[in-house]
Design a protein around this motif. Structure first.
Motif, short mmCIF file in Angstrom:
data_model
loop_
_atom_site.label_atom_id
_atom_site.label_comp_id
_atom_site.label_asym_id
_atom_site.label_seq_id
_atom_site.Cartn_x
_atom_site.Cartn_y
_atom_site.Cartn_z
N GLU A 38 57.63 6.22 -4.61
CA GLU A 38 56.69 5.93 -3.53
C GLU A 38 56.23 4.51 -3.81
OE1 GLU A 38 53.68 8.98 -3.94
OE2 GLU A 38 54.99 10.48 -3.05
N GLU A 77 57.18 14.36 -9.69
CA GLU A 77 56.59 13.03 -9.57
C GLU A 77 55.99 12.74 -10.93
OE1 GLU A 77 53.92 12.57 -6.29
OE2 GLU A 77 55.36 13.28 -4.83
N CYS A 127 53.72 6.89 1.13
CA CYS A 127 52.62 7.71 0.63
C CYS A 127 51.35 6.88 0.42
CB CYS A 127 53.02 8.38 -0.68
SG CYS A 127 51.83 9.60 -1.24
N GLU A 164 54.62 19.63 -1.54
CA GLU A 164 53.98 18.37 -1.96
C GLU A 164 53.63 18.31 -3.44
OE1 GLU A 164 53.30 15.34 -1.11
OE2 GLU A 164 51.57 14.76 -2.27
N CYS A 192 56.60 13.66 1.31
CA CYS A 192 55.30 13.27 1.85
C CYS A 192 55.41 12.12 2.85
CB CYS A 192 54.31 12.96 0.75
SG CYS A 192 54.77 11.54 -0.22
N ASN A 220 49.84 7.75 4.35
CA ASN A 220 49.11 8.94 3.89
C ASN A 220 47.65 8.62 3.57
OD1 ASN A 220 51.47 10.22 4.28
ND2 ASN A 220 51.83 10.80 2.14
ZN LIG Z 1 53.28 11.28 -1.93
#
Ligand SMILES: [Zn+2]
Ligand SMILES: [Zn+2]
Ligand SMILES: [Zn+2]
Lengths: 464, 215, 464, 215
Positions: free
Chosen positions: C167, C88, C223, C313, C269, C227
């Motif tokens: 995301e 990421e 996310c 993650e 995620c 999340n």
């Molecule tokens: Zn994420």
């Protein structure tokens, strides 16, 4: 003083041996039963890099307080039916028994708080460091070093430890030399003669202290021995087959604790616990994949197959993105245990066990010899030995045979270098005389005093 | 010219008897003693070091080779003129005060010997002052400190500090290693370098010794 | 441009849905098949605390190089049949597309090295940060922010990424407000109206870039949405039932990527991936207990039950006792996967799946709605909706019904406060008009421009 | 004496209408305006803060209470003499430059309001200079900086540095928080404190404001 000689295995067949159940479960005061059907997480934690001194002790205790709060609150949040905390004291906390006691008090205090507030069940294993080494060591069984070990045990017991444990190191220096040189006879001597004798003396004391303070003498591990071989093999410094043979030989040594009255759960980093369980029915703690925080492993899953507690070995109190590392690891252990215990509830524990075994056994002889079927067979051979020395030799011989057979049957991968060393070790082993005193006379001249000083051990060739 | 292949191979195989035979053969044919050492004995040991690095040899095998090499050097030594260097430099190695871990440090010493350094292994639990004394007595160029415990790595700092106090800091390079050690920590305590494993330690020592020679 | 409308589920019954297998497996160039029977570890890693700038870029790249070497060598050592690395990107590496490209190049370079030397198979997922927010954002689909996102995708694709992912955050600010206030209608609007629309525009571009550079458009996650709710619920800041409802609503939004041509594996995620898999047959990456390094979880085991990749993650490159954290975590993931894949080989995958499900589903509504049986039923309702808006509303309503039924049947524990909020949310939901334009007209006046500026989204009530 | 129980309860329940009614009732019976605020409104809000801390209330409920309290304060304000303090102090809060995370910071702000502080929430992505300006304009005693990214936490240091350069460092206490932040980091960058969660931040602010008052 106890002096049990195990001449029969605790199990009738290998298929009986399974995680969560031990033939001789340990029943604790708070209702938790180790080896009674539930695998419990056992979280191990340690300080981050910091000085431990009179001055920093408040900070040290604050660190422990923080870690235990994090762990207890996560365990409660995740509905853990119970868990074990192991503290392996750092050397200054054994050199100063009062500090070890203070740590115990703080840790147990937090655990009690969660027990009172939420009914959260937990048990505390205090592992004293065996500080009987170094330049200033005068004697293994008297003087400052010995007194510090014993007084630390007493302090921990008094301050509320549920389990007492140690990774004893009698004979370790000699064993280090044996590992570096892949000298199997020297390893046999250091384990089967020196180590076993040392553990007898040490564990008589620990069992006595446990009775006095009403706590449980849990067990020992060959951390300084077979784990040294394991790490060396992992780095390709020595053959993996040496590490595998060494592990099984160590079972004879680790079992001495039980012969002297320890009842388990045996400590996490002793993979020889599988043999201990097979022979004596003692519940064992094991570590594997979820101990990667402490060391990489070739037995990440198979080590869980017959475990009664499931541990992360050791993690420092440092911050990960998801929180402090000890809290992160109790979470991982809890979920691992949920999986295993869930399978037990559904009646599929044996299937899970076999999946865990098959996961690893083919890739490394150190994994192969943890297969309970293999361990059961080798254990059956070991108990035929009359003395620790004889049993250690048998352990080596039987392991060599099993590894060879496993390779031949296509159950275990071994490269040519490993196979060559199997032959070498077989030859080394055959050269060892059957008579222990004779063997000692042969080998003692090859041991320098800085690696093994008979006088410090009250070691007498003739008396053996 | 004398063919050193067989001598080197004897070192590689850790074959004492063969090393002895070949060294004597060389001595008898008046080969330059320094060449016997450098080309024959250390030459063989260099191969051992290389093989160990790529996992082609185990530690016990390397130790056998080292013993064979050292035995050969002892045979040749009496023939050397006084002061002639038989090594690339001297490294004082030890595990710092409070720490009793032996093996990692021994492996580094072993690899340094493989590469032609004289290694003075002080053992474990070594106080700062002991390092200083040993450095002076052996005219050591490099101090190699080992620690495996997070609680004892701080002894490394004391050792560096004492070297400063005792006025030898400018004469020696100090390197550190062991599981909890990082480059960052090495920088923090004022060490000259950090290595993550035995092979890295050898490279580091070579670099530092070259730098010192260039001064 | 693709515009698939899923009106049937990919599975005929819930029992078919299982880890490792997806109805539409993703076949990769190196022979790895995601969703073809093997669960692969997907390791996620990130930099430790450090400045990212032109000046520090060499250090940044050296960090990535070190991490990937550690991971690849551990995977090789542990005989992993293949693995996925997800990077990421950190914001500076999207604000400077060239940096994102440079990171990709370094990472892929190491992976290629291990592929060439050892035949070690691996795939690289590059996740671009959606930087379309902040004070300087002029527009979501043009200008600097948009260009940086698009150019980073292109750079990563060109530099060798196997999978592209993001995301995305269209509507996030409004959703944050909805979460803080437990305002279900506002959540429905931000997800079903704004978010879905935004993802359509964004994913059309990502799919186009993927085709151009011959890589795979993998997927999106909620996310920034579900999340956030999950974390807030975990801290007891909002009811868990809100987080559960929000999760399922997010499935409609995340699915838009697939409607536009993404093929999976969906990102780790996004727990709503279970719904994505049920509806579209797309393989999914999931994370649970072994992502405790990044966040604590109430779905530690159940999240693995239908996963096709298994992720940690995110973990920083910091040192644990056993080595650098990314290496530690690939080891843990590999052993987790060995267990799951070993069960598949032995024919007991469904048993393992069911154990994983039972492990968690009772304790939290967020776990309960990940049970594939529950997800299958709710998914069946969702696809009856004609528009994203309608589907989002259905998702919420169906989830409320399922949670209520689960509680009534004793399958799910809920306290009184949670039950009270189920009623509140039901009422909130019923107040939402069926007509989307009417709803938008109602709700827009309640949205401040700093949380949602229609002009920046080219959002037009009438046009909806 | 006026019974504030019903007013406080109205705040706790976030019941705007009831708060309005009870405040007006108090005003009409000539209750001291400051007492209406402190005992009635902030008194209720204190209970909310306590309940939230022990997980007895959810955030949306706290927000409703805060809105009710603020509405009540607006009703009373016109009756206050100029300069009368209606709060315990002013906290300037914001997420530092480069970081767009809003929620954590908002929660801290919310909890501070619960406890009776005036909170000036600057929002996210706030440059050091903006913090300085806001501190000056609002006569803020505390700067509360938030960061959620390891890459942006370094902006906290710049903010502290700019406060020094701009000469306001001695007039404000600076506290930091967010997932990657530690006490150690706070010490390193020269902040006055660190809190691990919203409740901790409130305690910290109280401690610091008390210290400042004692100077
Ligand atoms: Zn994420
Ligand atoms: Zn150990
Ligand atoms: Zn991720």
């Amino acid at each position: 003083m106890a002096n049990i000689q195990f001449t029969e295995l605790a199990y009738n067949n290998a298929d009986e041996i399974i995680y969560g159940y031990a033939k001789k479960p340990v029943v604790c005061n708070n209702g938790m039963v180790i080896g009674g059907g539930t695998v419990y997480p056992e979280v191990n934690l340690t300080l981050p890099t910091m000085l431990i001194s009179e001055e920093t002790m408040p900070k040290v205790l604050a660190q422990y307080d923080e870690m235990i709060h994090g762990i207890c609150s996560k365990a409660h949040e995740l509905h853990s039916p119970g868990f074990i905390i192991e503290i392996e004291l750092l050397p200054p906390c054994t050199f100063n028994p009062q500090w070890g006691k203070d740590v115990t008090k703080v840790v147990k205090g937090v655990m009690d708080e969660y027990s009172t507030k939420f009914g959260q069940k937990s048990l505390l294993r205090m592992t004293v460091v065996d500080v009987r080494e170094g330049k200033t060591l005068a004697h293994m069984y008297k003087g400052e070093h010995w007194d510090n070990v014993i007084n630390t045990f007493k302090g921990c017991a008094e301050a509320g430890a549920d389990f007492l444990a140690i990774e004893s190191i009698g004979g370790k220096q000699l064993h280090d030399e044996a590992v570096m040189n892949c000298d199997l006879p020297k390893a046999v001597f250091s384990l089967g003669a020196i180590g076993c004798r040392d553990m007898g003396i040490l564990w008589d004391e620990i069992v006595k202290i446990s009775q006095e303070y009403n706590c449980i003498p849990s067990g020992d591990t060959a951390c300084g021995f077979a784990n040294t071989s394991m790490v060396m093999a992992h780095k390709n410094f020595i053959p993996k087959v040496f590490a595998a043979i060494d592990r099984v030989m160590c079972a004879v040594r680790t079992l001495v604790a039980v012969e002297r009255g320890a009842v388990g759960p045996d400590k996490d980093c002793g993979y020889e616990g599988v043999y201990l369980k097979a022979i004596s029915g003692t519940p064992i703690s094991m570590e594997g994949k979820t101990a990667a925080c402490a060391h990489s492993s070739c037995v990440g899953n198979i080590s869980a197959s017959v475990a009664d507690c499931w541990s992360n070995e050791s993690v420092e109190n440092i911050r990960l993105l998801g929180g402090m590392a000890p809290t992160v690891y109790i979470e991982q252990l809890i979920y691992d245990c949920r999986l295993m215990n869930g399978a037990t509830t559904r009646g599929s524990a044996k299937e899970i066990r076999d999946i865990l075994i098959e996961s690893d056994k083919m890739y490394d002889p150190q994994a192969y010899i943890l297969d309970p079927k293999v361990a059961f067979r080798i254990s059956g051979e070991i108990i035929k030995g009359k003395t620790h020395f004889e049993r250690t030799k048998i352990a080596a011989a039987a392991t060599i045979n099993e590894i060879r057979a496993g390779f031949k049957d296509g159950l275990l991968q071994l490269d040519a270098k490993e196979l060559k060393y199997l032959d070498i070790f077989e030859k080394q082993l055959k050269a060892i005389p059957d008579d222990e005193a004779e063997f000692a006379k042969q080998i003692l001249p090859m041991c320098t005093v800085d690696k093994f000083d008979p006088a410090k051990y009250d070691f007498n060739v003739a008396a053996k | 010219m004398f063919d050193f292949t067989e001598l080197s191979n004897a070192v590689i195989e850790g074959d004492n008897a063969q090393v002895q035979a070949k060294v004597n053969e060389a001595i008898n044919t008046k080969v330059d003693p320094l060449e016997i050492i450098n080309q024959g004995l250390i030459g063989g040991m260099n191969v051992v070091g290389q093989r160990f690095k790529v996992n082609d040899m185990f530690v016990p095998e390397v130790l056998m080779s080292a013993r064979a090499m050292n035995m050969g050097i002892e045979l040749v030594k009496p023939l050397l003129a006084g002061g002639e260097m038989t090594n690339k430099g001297t490294v004082i190695i030890g595990t710092v005060k409070g720490d009793l871990h032996d093996i990692g440090k021994s492996l580094v010493g072993m690899m340094l010997e493989c590469t032609g350094y004289k290694v003075v292994d002080l053992g474990v639990d070594i106080a700062p002052e002991e390092f200083v004394v040993a450095a002076r007595e052996n005219n050591g160029q490099v101090l190699a400190l080992s620690a495996l415990l997070t609680t004892t790595m701080l002894s490394m700092k004391s050792t560096v500090d004492v070297c400063v106090e005792e006025g030898i800091r400018n004469n020696v390079k100090i390197i550190v290693g062991g599981a909890p050690i990082t480059q960052e920590f090495a920088d923090q305590i004022g060490a000259d370098g950090y290595a993550g494993d035995a092979a890295g330690a050898v490279e580091l020592v070579s670099k530092l010794v070259t730098e010192m020679a260039a001064r």
